[in-house]
Design a protein around this motif. Structure first.
Motif, PDB file in Angstrom:
ATOM      1  N   LEU A 114     -20.480  -7.239  28.927  1.00  0.00           N
ATOM      2  CA  LEU A 114     -20.372  -8.006  30.169  1.00  0.00           C
ATOM      3  C   LEU A 114     -19.169  -7.543  30.975  1.00  0.00           C
ATOM      4  CD1 LEU A 114     -21.098 -10.353  32.051  1.00  0.00           C
ATOM      5  CD2 LEU A 114     -19.915 -11.894  30.464  1.00  0.00           C
ATOM      6  N   GLY A 115     -18.040  -7.317  30.298  1.00  0.00           N
ATOM      7  CA  GLY A 115     -16.842  -6.870  30.994  1.00  0.00           C
ATOM      8  C   GLY A 115     -17.010  -5.501  31.629  1.00  0.00           C
ATOM      9  N   GLU A 116     -17.779  -4.642  30.978  1.00  0.00           N
ATOM     10  CA  GLU A 116     -18.046  -3.313  31.521  1.00  0.00           C
ATOM     11  C   GLU A 116     -18.959  -3.394  32.735  1.00  0.00           C
ATOM     12  OE1 GLU A 116     -20.344   0.792  30.044  1.00  0.00           O
ATOM     13  OE2 GLU A 116     -19.908  -0.812  28.618  1.00  0.00           O
ATOM     14  N   ILE A 131     -19.225  -9.410  24.459  1.00  0.00           N
ATOM     15  CA  ILE A 131     -20.594  -9.868  24.746  1.00  0.00           C
ATOM     16  C   ILE A 131     -21.396  -8.691  25.297  1.00  0.00           C
ATOM     17  CG2 ILE A 131     -22.004 -11.347  26.223  1.00  0.00           C
ATOM     18  CD1 ILE A 131     -19.603 -13.319  26.233  1.00  0.00           C
ATOM     19  N   THR A 132     -22.490  -8.348  24.632  1.00  0.00           N
ATOM     20  CA  THR A 132     -23.320  -7.239  25.096  1.00  0.00           C
ATOM     21  C   THR A 132     -24.508  -7.750  25.908  1.00  0.00           C
ATOM     22  OG1 THR A 132     -24.739  -7.253  23.134  1.00  0.00           O
ATOM     23  CG2 THR A 132     -22.729  -5.887  23.057  1.00  0.00           C
ATOM     24  N   LEU A 133     -25.130  -6.831  26.627  1.00  0.00           N
ATOM     25  CA  LEU A 133     -26.330  -7.172  27.396  1.00  0.00           C
ATOM     26  C   LEU A 133     -27.418  -7.699  26.470  1.00  0.00           C
ATOM     27  CD1 LEU A 133     -27.894  -7.201  30.059  1.00  0.00           C
ATOM     28  CD2 LEU A 133     -28.441  -4.783  29.691  1.00  0.00           C
ATOM     29  N   SER A 141     -24.829 -14.958  23.256  1.00  0.00           N
ATOM     30  CA  SER A 141     -23.530 -14.586  23.828  1.00  0.00           C
ATOM     31  C   SER A 141     -22.442 -15.624  23.589  1.00  0.00           C
ATOM     32  CB  SER A 141     -23.679 -14.386  25.341  1.00  0.00           C
ATOM     33  OG  SER A 141     -24.026 -15.622  25.953  1.00  0.00           O
ATOM     34  N   GLY A 142     -22.836 -16.882  23.442  1.00  0.00           N
ATOM     35  CA  GLY A 142     -21.852 -17.964  23.347  1.00  0.00           C
ATOM     36  C   GLY A 142     -21.366 -18.452  24.695  1.00  0.00           C
ATOM     37  N   LYS A 175     -18.433 -17.638  19.041  1.00  0.00           N
ATOM     38  CA  LYS A 175     -18.132 -16.216  19.154  1.00  0.00           C
ATOM     39  C   LYS A 175     -19.421 -15.418  19.333  1.00  0.00           C
ATOM     40  CE  LYS A 175     -13.808 -16.208  16.551  1.00  0.00           C
ATOM     41  NZ  LYS A 175     -13.077 -15.635  15.399  1.00  0.00           N
ATOM     42  N   PRO A 176     -19.356 -14.321  20.084  1.00  0.00           N
ATOM     43  CA  PRO A 176     -20.567 -13.543  20.365  1.00  0.00           C
ATOM     44  C   PRO A 176     -21.346 -13.156  19.123  1.00  0.00           C
ATOM     45  CG  PRO A 176     -18.741 -12.763  21.695  1.00  0.00           C
ATOM     46  CD  PRO A 176     -18.168 -13.759  20.745  1.00  0.00           C
ATOM     47  N   ASN A 177     -22.650 -13.345  19.225  1.00  0.00           N
ATOM     48  CA  ASN A 177     -23.626 -12.925  18.215  1.00  0.00           C
ATOM     49  C   ASN A 177     -23.546 -13.705  16.906  1.00  0.00           C
ATOM     50  OD1 ASN A 177     -25.905 -11.235  17.981  1.00  0.00           O
ATOM     51  ND2 ASN A 177     -24.817  -9.831  16.646  1.00  0.00           N
ATOM     52  N   LYS A 178     -22.843 -14.831  16.895  1.00  0.00           N
ATOM     53  CA  LYS A 178     -22.744 -15.627  15.669  1.00  0.00           C
ATOM     54  C   LYS A 178     -23.973 -16.509  15.464  1.00  0.00           C
ATOM     55  CE  LYS A 178     -18.860 -14.227  13.976  1.00  0.00           C
ATOM     56  NZ  LYS A 178     -18.845 -13.500  12.678  1.00  0.00           N
TER      57      LYS A 178
END
Length: 345
Positions: A114-116, A131-133, A141-142, A175-178
């Motif tokens: 997301l930041g990218e 966090i990924t696409l 994503s959380g 947290k992401p992907n948890k």
């Protein structure tokens, strides 16, 4: 001297009682003798408080449409099976499909963060660089759901990021992907990502790459594209006026379509008409082939039933609290049972 503020909230017993009453009502509906036809089932649903119901059954080479109740209650206009409807979060299927097409074109990657993709949110959204696409597509994503956060100054339906500011500088849900956690913020931000990747509105891309190739002439990306008089009216279970003109143009909830068009899209999403084999594999790995939708006055379900090789779409022009879904799902399940009985005969 400090003033005390008294907020009257439902007590736990009253909430529990309300839930039990709706549960019993849903059970009572489910225990009623099963009608022989879909038409009878929809009439029964209207008799039990649903303003208007549309059902589309899409089998190979055959599309059947059913309707009962009202298209517009105030003017006593009967339900039209070809009426346009606010499909709400079913819109996310179209955005997910568009994202997969862009990944196939190597314009995006599931592993981009997301930041990218939106540098402005770094430092404003927790874990933006983790966090990924893929996590956003999958609701892993959380991200906080903006739907439950207060408005902020300057937010706009047109500017996705001003609306996303509702969740800035607040802790993530997890947290992401948890784990899985449904959040409309994911698709709001994916809409922004698609616009930046394309250099133009993802609405145009969806129309040119998905809607037009499939011949979906009765599907629209946002309310501004539509003659709202052609849209089925929507009402709250608690009463009140028609909510048809209440606009919601945000990504992941903005689309308007007929039940037939939704059924054609969903079948194409499943059967390889829309995707190449590689694209199909990517989609299958990240998102389901079904969805429900909710907006004030509008509820919807779109699913594929392999045992009948049928896509079944249900639109109901009444919405209520979350527990009202029990009734909506009961009507849908009973309709499926009727269709299965007919298939087995």
């Amino acid at each position: 001297m400090k003033k005390s503020i008294s907020i009257s909230l439902p007590t736990i017993p009253s909430i529990a009682l309300a839930y039990v009453m709706v549960l019993l009502s849903g059970c009572a509906l489910g225990l009623r003798p099963l009608p022989n036809t879909v038409e009878e089932q929809l009439k029964d649903a209207v008799d039990h408080g649903m303003d208007g119901v549309i059902v589309c059954v899409n089998r190979p080479g055959e599309i059947q449409l059913y309707a009962a109740g009202w298209k517009n209650r105030e003017d006593q206009i009967p339900a039209d099976p070809n009426a346009l409807f606010k499909i709400a979060s079913i819109s996310k299927l179209y955005i997910a499909a568009a994202t997969i097409l862009l990944i196939s074109e190597e314009k995006l990657s599931l592993d981009q963060t997301l930041g990218e993709l939106i540098p402005e949110v770094e430092g404003k959204i927790e874990y933006a660089n983790e966090i990924t696409l893929k996590m956003m597509i999958q609701h892993r994503s959380g991200l906080l759901d903006y739907s439950f956060e207060p408005e902020v100054a300057g937010e706009s339906f047109v500017d996705h990021l001003s609306f996303a500011a509702r969740i800035y500088d607040k802790p993530a849900v997890f947290k992401p992907n948890k784990k899985y956690g449904y959040s409309n913020s994911n698709y709001l931000l994916i809409g922004e990502i698609l616009d930046r990747t394309l250099g133009y509105s993802h609405h145009k891309y969806i129309r040119e790459e998905i809607l037009e190739p499939l011949g979906l002439k009765n599907t629209y990306n946002v309310p501004s594209e539509v003659d709202m008089q052609k849209v089925m009216s929507g009402y709250l279970k608690s009463g009140g006026s028609d909510l048809r003109d209440l606009e919601f143009p945000l990504p992941g909830g903005s689309m308007i379509a007929t039940a037939e068009d939704v059924s054609i899209f969903l079948r194409a999403l499943i059967d390889g008409t829309l995707f190449s084999p590689d694209e199909q594999a990517i989609y299958t790995s990240v998102y389901p082939y079904e969805h429900t939708g909710w907006l004030p006055g509008y509820t919807s379900i779109a699913r594929y039933h392999s045992e009948m090789d049928a896509v079944v779409v249900q639109f109901v022009s009444t919405s209520g609290k979350e527990i009202y879904w029990l009734r909506l799902k009961s009507v849908y399940k009973r309709t499926i049972r009727i269709l299965k009985n007919k298939t087995e005969i």
